[in-house]
Design a protein around this motif. Sequence first.
Motif, PDB file in Angstrom:
ATOM      1  N   PRO A  42      41.823  41.674  50.369  1.00  0.00           N
ATOM      2  CA  PRO A  42      40.615  40.923  50.738  1.00  0.00           C
ATOM      3  C   PRO A  42      40.384  39.714  49.847  1.00  0.00           C
ATOM      4  O   PRO A  42      39.850  38.700  50.301  1.00  0.00           O
ATOM      5  N   LEU A  43      40.814  39.796  48.567  1.00  0.00           N
ATOM      6  CA  LEU A  43      40.633  38.660  47.661  1.00  0.00           C
ATOM      7  C   LEU A  43      41.444  37.464  48.145  1.00  0.00           C
ATOM      8  O   LEU A  43      40.959  36.320  48.130  1.00  0.00           O
ATOM      9  N   ALA A  44      42.678  37.708  48.586  1.00  0.00           N
ATOM     10  CA  ALA A  44      43.518  36.622  49.095  1.00  0.00           C
ATOM     11  C   ALA A  44      42.878  35.984  50.325  1.00  0.00           C
ATOM     12  O   ALA A  44      42.875  34.752  50.472  1.00  0.00           O
ATOM     13  N   MET A  45      42.323  36.808  51.209  1.00  0.00           N
ATOM     14  CA  MET A  45      41.683  36.293  52.402  1.00  0.00           C
ATOM     15  C   MET A  45      40.474  35.430  52.047  1.00  0.00           C
ATOM     16  O   MET A  45      40.276  34.342  52.601  1.00  0.00           O
ATOM     17  N   ILE A  46      39.689  35.895  51.087  1.00  0.00           N
ATOM     18  CA  ILE A  46      38.496  35.151  50.674  1.00  0.00           C
ATOM     19  C   ILE A  46      38.878  33.813  50.051  1.00  0.00           C
ATOM     20  O   ILE A  46      38.253  32.775  50.317  1.00  0.00           O
ATOM     21  N   VAL A  47      39.922  33.806  49.219  1.00  0.00           N
ATOM     22  CA  VAL A  47      40.369  32.561  48.581  1.00  0.00           C
ATOM     23  C   VAL A  47      40.839  31.554  49.633  1.00  0.00           C
ATOM     24  O   VAL A  47      40.484  30.371  49.583  1.00  0.00           O
TER      25      VAL A  47
END
Length: 265
Positions: A42-47
């Motif tokens: 999810p962190l990659a998606m948010i970035v």
Amino acid sequence: MAVGLARAIWNYRGFVAGSVKREFQSRYRNSLLGGAWMVLNPLAMIVVYTVIFSQLMKARLPGVDDGLAYSIYLCAGVLTWGFFSEIIGRSQSVFLENANMIKKLSFPRICLPLIVVLNAGVNFAIIFALFLGFLLVTGKLPGPALLGVLPVLAIQVLFSIGLGIILGVLNVFFRDVGQFVGILLQFWFWFTPIVYPLSVLPDAARAVIALNPMTPVIGAYQTIFVYGRWPDWESLWPVTLIACVLCVLGMRLFRKRAGEMVDEL
């Protein structure tokens, strides 16, 4: 019916707890980063969304000038949507994936969707705790309105369980349901104001998006975390009613087709 169901689940609480523990441990077994993948995805998606929409497309939230506001807006939507989509995605195949267990063991079959929800809940709790830690460090943690997350989360889980059970039963008899759900969730994500605010849409599009039952749920989280305000409770009544109806329909469908499912698996 509800009392008998609760009693059956309680009697098999050890089976449920053990299943949740085993699945959590096996998910990241033999993985170098282990549970870190739970956060990295999810962190990659948010970035990515932050760079594309906030930096390149200059997306802005109405009434907020804070540079972190859009990232918080994204986190509030992406993380809670991930919880929802995990429950739906896994519930639609839970009876098929556990076909051997259903045929060989005698236990309340309704424990299986419950195990899915609890597993997704454990993953969500870890990610959400890190999100709250980030808000605390940056001084963006909401005040008393943070308590509003609990009823909103309860509505979301109720909606997810009801829809998940219906899809899970239907997928046993119509295997195309599983393929359809994957496509549905992709479209559903983009028809929910997660990466864009409703204010950027034309009136006609807003009217369509407003029919999405997840719109007020995601909007409630964003109101709490971005603006630090209590959500609009009135807007959540329709989805609460839909969630209750789905749960009743799901349980009736499950009870009616439970015997036939064993033959179809």
